[in-house]
Design a protein around this motif. Structure first.
Motif, PDB file in Angstrom:
ATOM      1  N   PHE A   1       0.810  -1.219   0.000  1.00  0.00           N
ATOM      2  CA  PHE A   1       0.000   0.000   0.000  1.00  0.00           C
ATOM      3  C   PHE A   1       0.848   1.276   0.000  1.00  0.00           C
ATOM      4  O   PHE A   1       0.308   2.377   0.032  1.00  0.00           O
ATOM      5  CB  PHE A   1      -0.932   0.004   1.209  1.00  0.00           C
ATOM      6  CG  PHE A   1      -1.923  -1.131   1.194  1.00  0.00           C
ATOM      7  CD1 PHE A   1      -3.086  -1.051   0.441  1.00  0.00           C
ATOM      8  CD2 PHE A   1      -1.678  -2.300   1.905  1.00  0.00           C
ATOM      9  CE1 PHE A   1      -3.986  -2.092   0.405  1.00  0.00           C
ATOM     10  CE2 PHE A   1      -2.575  -3.347   1.881  1.00  0.00           C
ATOM     11  CZ  PHE A   1      -3.736  -3.257   1.135  1.00  0.00           C
ATOM     12  N   SER A   2       2.161   1.114  -0.059  1.00  0.00           N
ATOM     13  CA  SER A   2       3.059   2.274  -0.039  1.00  0.00           C
ATOM     14  C   SER A   2       2.800   3.185  -1.241  1.00  0.00           C
ATOM     15  O   SER A   2       2.787   2.741  -2.391  1.00  0.00           O
ATOM     16  CB  SER A   2       4.514   1.799  -0.065  1.00  0.00           C
ATOM     17  OG  SER A   2       5.399   2.880  -0.155  1.00  0.00           O
TER      18      SER A   2
ATOM     19  N   ASN B   1      -7.125   4.276  -3.951  1.00  0.00           N
ATOM     20  CA  ASN B   1      -6.369   3.186  -4.564  1.00  0.00           C
ATOM     21  C   ASN B   1      -6.014   2.102  -3.556  1.00  0.00           C
ATOM     22  O   ASN B   1      -5.874   0.937  -3.922  1.00  0.00           O
ATOM     23  CB  ASN B   1      -5.118   3.740  -5.249  1.00  0.00           C
ATOM     24  CG  ASN B   1      -5.444   4.419  -6.551  1.00  0.00           C
ATOM     25  OD1 ASN B   1      -6.026   3.816  -7.446  1.00  0.00           O
ATOM     26  ND2 ASN B   1      -5.087   5.687  -6.677  1.00  0.00           N
ATOM     27  N   SER B   2      -5.871   2.461  -2.284  1.00  0.00           N
ATOM     28  CA  SER B   2      -5.679   1.444  -1.243  1.00  0.00           C
ATOM     29  C   SER B   2      -6.895   0.535  -1.164  1.00  0.00           C
ATOM     30  O   SER B   2      -6.777  -0.690  -1.023  1.00  0.00           O
ATOM     31  CB  SER B   2      -5.427   2.106   0.112  1.00  0.00           C
ATOM     32  OG  SER B   2      -4.179   2.762   0.138  1.00  0.00           O
TER      33      SER B   2
ATOM     34  N   ARG C   1       0.946  -0.904   8.184  1.00  0.00           N
ATOM     35  CA  ARG C   1      -0.408  -0.400   8.352  1.00  0.00           C
ATOM     36  C   ARG C   1      -1.243  -1.472   9.049  1.00  0.00           C
ATOM     37  O   ARG C   1      -1.835  -2.327   8.416  1.00  0.00           O
ATOM     38  CB  ARG C   1      -0.997  -0.035   7.001  1.00  0.00           C
ATOM     39  CG  ARG C   1      -0.365   1.165   6.318  1.00  0.00           C
ATOM     40  CD  ARG C   1      -0.737   2.468   7.033  1.00  0.00           C
ATOM     41  NE  ARG C   1      -2.181   2.607   7.169  1.00  0.00           N
ATOM     42  CZ  ARG C   1      -2.959   3.132   6.222  1.00  0.00           C
ATOM     43  NH1 ARG C   1      -2.433   3.565   5.087  1.00  0.00           N
ATOM     44  NH2 ARG C   1      -4.265   3.241   6.412  1.00  0.00           N
ATOM     45  N   MET C   2      -1.266  -1.412  10.378  1.00  0.00           N
ATOM     46  CA  MET C   2      -1.949  -2.446  11.145  1.00  0.00           C
ATOM     47  C   MET C   2      -3.442  -2.499  10.849  1.00  0.00           C
ATOM     48  O   MET C   2      -4.061  -3.565  10.882  1.00  0.00           O
ATOM     49  CB  MET C   2      -1.734  -2.221  12.646  1.00  0.00           C
ATOM     50  CG  MET C   2      -0.299  -2.336  13.123  1.00  0.00           C
ATOM     51  SD  MET C   2       0.400  -3.982  12.900  1.00  0.00           S
ATOM     52  CE  MET C   2       1.536  -3.673  11.552  1.00  0.00           C
TER      53      MET C   2
ATOM     54  N   LEU D   1      -4.919  -4.719  16.688  1.00  0.00           N
ATOM     55  CA  LEU D   1      -3.650  -5.300  16.264  1.00  0.00           C
ATOM     56  C   LEU D   1      -2.502  -4.337  16.543  1.00  0.00           C
ATOM     57  O   LEU D   1      -1.406  -4.756  16.931  1.00  0.00           O
ATOM     58  CB  LEU D   1      -3.709  -5.657  14.776  1.00  0.00           C
ATOM     59  CG  LEU D   1      -2.453  -6.298  14.186  1.00  0.00           C
ATOM     60  CD1 LEU D   1      -2.034  -7.549  14.953  1.00  0.00           C
ATOM     61  CD2 LEU D   1      -2.666  -6.619  12.716  1.00  0.00           C
ATOM     62  N   HIS D   2      -2.756  -3.057  16.350  1.00  0.00           N
ATOM     63  CA  HIS D   2      -1.735  -2.053  16.654  1.00  0.00           C
ATOM     64  C   HIS D   2      -1.303  -2.138  18.119  1.00  0.00           C
ATOM     65  O   HIS D   2      -0.102  -2.114  18.436  1.00  0.00           O
ATOM     66  CB  HIS D   2      -2.274  -0.654  16.344  1.00  0.00           C
ATOM     67  CG  HIS D   2      -1.375   0.466  16.770  1.00  0.00           C
ATOM     68  ND1 HIS D   2      -0.369   0.951  15.963  1.00  0.00           N
ATOM     69  CD2 HIS D   2      -1.315   1.175  17.934  1.00  0.00           C
ATOM     70  CE1 HIS D   2       0.266   1.912  16.609  1.00  0.00           C
ATOM     71  NE2 HIS D   2      -0.284   2.071  17.801  1.00  0.00           N
ATOM     72  N   GLN D   3      -2.258  -2.264  19.016  1.00  0.00           N
ATOM     73  CA  GLN D   3      -1.944  -2.339  20.443  1.00  0.00           C
ATOM     74  C   GLN D   3      -1.217  -3.630  20.788  1.00  0.00           C
ATOM     75  O   GLN D   3      -0.290  -3.631  21.600  1.00  0.00           O
ATOM     76  CB  GLN D   3      -3.226  -2.188  21.255  1.00  0.00           C
ATOM     77  CG  GLN D   3      -3.794  -0.780  21.205  1.00  0.00           C
ATOM     78  CD  GLN D   3      -5.258  -0.715  21.599  1.00  0.00           C
ATOM     79  OE1 GLN D   3      -5.979  -1.706  21.609  1.00  0.00           O
ATOM     80  NE2 GLN D   3      -5.709   0.494  21.933  1.00  0.00           N
ATOM     81  N   ILE D   4      -1.625  -4.738  20.158  1.00  0.00           N
ATOM     82  CA  ILE D   4      -0.930  -6.010  20.371  1.00  0.00           C
ATOM     83  C   ILE D   4       0.518  -5.901  19.897  1.00  0.00           C
ATOM     84  O   ILE D   4       1.453  -6.346  20.578  1.00  0.00           O
ATOM     85  CB  ILE D   4      -1.658  -7.143  19.629  1.00  0.00           C
ATOM     86  CG1 ILE D   4      -3.041  -7.377  20.248  1.00  0.00           C
ATOM     87  CG2 ILE D   4      -0.844  -8.430  19.662  1.00  0.00           C
ATOM     88  CD1 ILE D   4      -3.933  -8.289  19.429  1.00  0.00           C
ATOM     89  N   PHE D   5       0.698  -5.297  18.732  1.00  0.00           N
ATOM     90  CA  PHE D   5       2.036  -5.114  18.157  1.00  0.00           C
ATOM     91  C   PHE D   5       2.928  -4.329  19.114  1.00  0.00           C
ATOM     92  O   PHE D   5       4.045  -4.746  19.449  1.00  0.00           O
ATOM     93  CB  PHE D   5       1.907  -4.381  16.816  1.00  0.00           C
ATOM     94  CG  PHE D   5       3.192  -4.166  16.079  1.00  0.00           C
ATOM     95  CD1 PHE D   5       3.555  -4.991  15.027  1.00  0.00           C
ATOM     96  CD2 PHE D   5       4.048  -3.123  16.403  1.00  0.00           C
ATOM     97  CE1 PHE D   5       4.741  -4.793  14.334  1.00  0.00           C
ATOM     98  CE2 PHE D   5       5.221  -2.909  15.720  1.00  0.00           C
ATOM     99  CZ  PHE D   5       5.576  -3.751  14.676  1.00  0.00           C
ATOM    100  N   VAL D   6       2.445  -3.190  19.578  1.00  0.00           N
ATOM    101  CA  VAL D   6       3.236  -2.328  20.463  1.00  0.00           C
ATOM    102  C   VAL D   6       3.547  -3.038  21.776  1.00  0.00           C
ATOM    103  O   VAL D   6       4.667  -2.975  22.289  1.00  0.00           O
ATOM    104  CB  VAL D   6       2.509  -1.004  20.725  1.00  0.00           C
ATOM    105  CG1 VAL D   6       3.198  -0.191  21.817  1.00  0.00           C
ATOM    106  CG2 VAL D   6       2.414  -0.186  19.434  1.00  0.00           C
ATOM    107  N   GLU D   7       2.556  -3.757  22.308  1.00  0.00           N
ATOM    108  CA  GLU D   7       2.761  -4.454  23.578  1.00  0.00           C
ATOM    109  C   GLU D   7       3.820  -5.544  23.459  1.00  0.00           C
ATOM    110  O   GLU D   7       4.645  -5.725  24.347  1.00  0.00           O
ATOM    111  CB  GLU D   7       1.446  -5.071  24.038  1.00  0.00           C
ATOM    112  CG  GLU D   7       1.553  -5.850  25.345  1.00  0.00           C
ATOM    113  CD  GLU D   7       0.226  -6.457  25.770  1.00  0.00           C
ATOM    114  OE1 GLU D   7       0.225  -7.629  26.145  1.00  0.00           O
ATOM    115  OE2 GLU D   7      -0.800  -5.735  25.675  1.00  0.00           O
ATOM    116  N   ARG D   8       3.833  -6.258  22.318  1.00  0.00           N
ATOM    117  CA  ARG D   8       4.752  -7.383  22.166  1.00  0.00           C
ATOM    118  C   ARG D   8       6.166  -6.976  21.786  1.00  0.00           C
ATOM    119  O   ARG D   8       7.128  -7.677  22.136  1.00  0.00           O
ATOM    120  CB  ARG D   8       4.196  -8.366  21.131  1.00  0.00           C
ATOM    121  CG  ARG D   8       2.965  -9.114  21.618  1.00  0.00           C
ATOM    122  CD  ARG D   8       3.251  -9.876  22.915  1.00  0.00           C
ATOM    123  NE  ARG D   8       2.097 -10.609  23.404  1.00  0.00           N
ATOM    124  CZ  ARG D   8       1.932 -11.923  23.252  1.00  0.00           C
ATOM    125  NH1 ARG D   8       2.832 -12.629  22.621  1.00  0.00           N
ATOM    126  NH2 ARG D   8       0.861 -12.502  23.751  1.00  0.00           N
ATOM    127  N   VAL D   9       6.329  -5.887  21.023  1.00  0.00           N
ATOM    128  CA  VAL D   9       7.678  -5.536  20.576  1.00  0.00           C
ATOM    129  C   VAL D   9       8.207  -4.266  21.219  1.00  0.00           C
ATOM    130  O   VAL D   9       9.387  -3.948  21.071  1.00  0.00           O
ATOM    131  CB  VAL D   9       7.756  -5.433  19.031  1.00  0.00           C
ATOM    132  CG1 VAL D   9       7.258  -6.693  18.382  1.00  0.00           C
ATOM    133  CG2 VAL D   9       6.980  -4.228  18.515  1.00  0.00           C
TER     134      VAL D   9
END
Length: 298
Positions: A158-159, A165-166, A189-190, A286-294
């Protein structure tokens, strides 16, 4: 499992980019392949495709080393541009189609179809260098799927695309997936990954951090996120222990609830600060899961 990555390790001198990484992908699945910058995502994708040889481990497709298959099996969209700027759009797509095993006649028919589908008809005779960044991204995407591969591996597809268009690309990927194409999608893009993918693999510093069905992962974490909108004082929450502010948005506040905290207590406190117009307990994004895990600074 159509695709199986088994104990893959890849080192570059003294840096281990991927360490004993294992995961699998069902045929016809759409997998979100996630991780912060430098996590080893691109290295893993290139190992899967045989562009890079691993120091250890293997990659199998239907039980056979994936590298034994010809180019028609897979399509790879790298994050970097890989187009010839002086070529015309239509001729470039025919060229890419032929590289992936299509006859010239097949490539022209398929190129015409996708040029229209991606709304590039008015640019078909333009040179690549004359196109906008977003239109170049669409050309590169068409080149990736033109030969109808069984496996699509997309790195930040999607860049450069605007919201219209996305949405177009998202619909194309959903259609291809419904037709049986297996898709591995890597994106920062979570929100888009959450819309498209049922399964995720999250890696960090070359190690597997999280793998599985996204819905099951979110359910296992419970409804631990609270969204509140109050017409009145927005600082009411500061005296409530166990309530952590995650985001302060123009129309609502978002919090993480610690175990044992009573939502009714929060509602009463909020009502004392003004009119409560939104009060919603939800699973983490998913964004919150991502931030919490990494980690925020990853």
């Amino acid at each position: 499992m159509a695709l199986v990555v088994q104990n893959v390790t890849k080192r570059f001198r003294d840096v281990t980019a991927v360490h004993e990484l294992s995961f699998s992908v069902d045929r016809g699945a759409m997998l979100g392949f996630l991780g912060p910058n430098g996590a080893g995502k691109t290295t893993t994708m290139r190992v899967i495709l045989g562009i890079i040889t691993p120091d250890a481990g293997s990659v199998l497709w239907d039980g056979v080393p994936l590298t034994t298959y010809g180019p028609r099996l897979f399509g790879y969209l790298p994050e970097e541009r890989g187009l010839y700027p002086k070529m015309r759009l239509d001729e470039h797509l025919v060229f890419l189609g032929r590289l992936n095993g299509l006859s010239e006649a097949e490539a022209r028919v398929k190129a015409d179809h996708w040029i229209e589908r991606f709304q590039l008809g008015e640019y078909r005779k333009k040179r690549i260098e004359e196109l906008s960044k977003g239109n170049q991204q669409k050309v590169q995407t068409i080149g990736t799927l033109l030969h109808e591969p069984e496996l699509l591996i997309l790195d930040e597809p999607f860049s450069g695309l605007d919201p219209v268009n996305s949405e177009l690309l998202k619909n194309v990927l959903l259609e291809l997936n419904q037709q049986g194409t297996t898709v591995i999608l890597s994106s920062h893009r979570m929100d888009q990954v959450e819309e498209l993918c049922e399964e995720i693999v999250l890696i960090h510093r070359g190690h597997l951090v999280l793998e599985g069905n996204l819905r099951d992962i979110k359910r296992s974490m419970g409804r631990s996120v609270l969204r509140i909108a109050v017409e009145g004082r927005r600082d009411f929450w500061q005296d409530i222990p166990g309530l952590t502010l995650l985001a302060e948005r123009p129309d609502y506040l978002e919090f993480r609830l610690e175990p044992g905290l009573d939502p009714n207590q929060i509602l009463a406190q909020a009502a004392g600060a003004g009119q409560v117009i939104r009060f919603e307990l939800v699973e983490p994004s998913l964004h919150q899961i991502f931030v919490e895990r990494v980690g925020v600074g990853a």
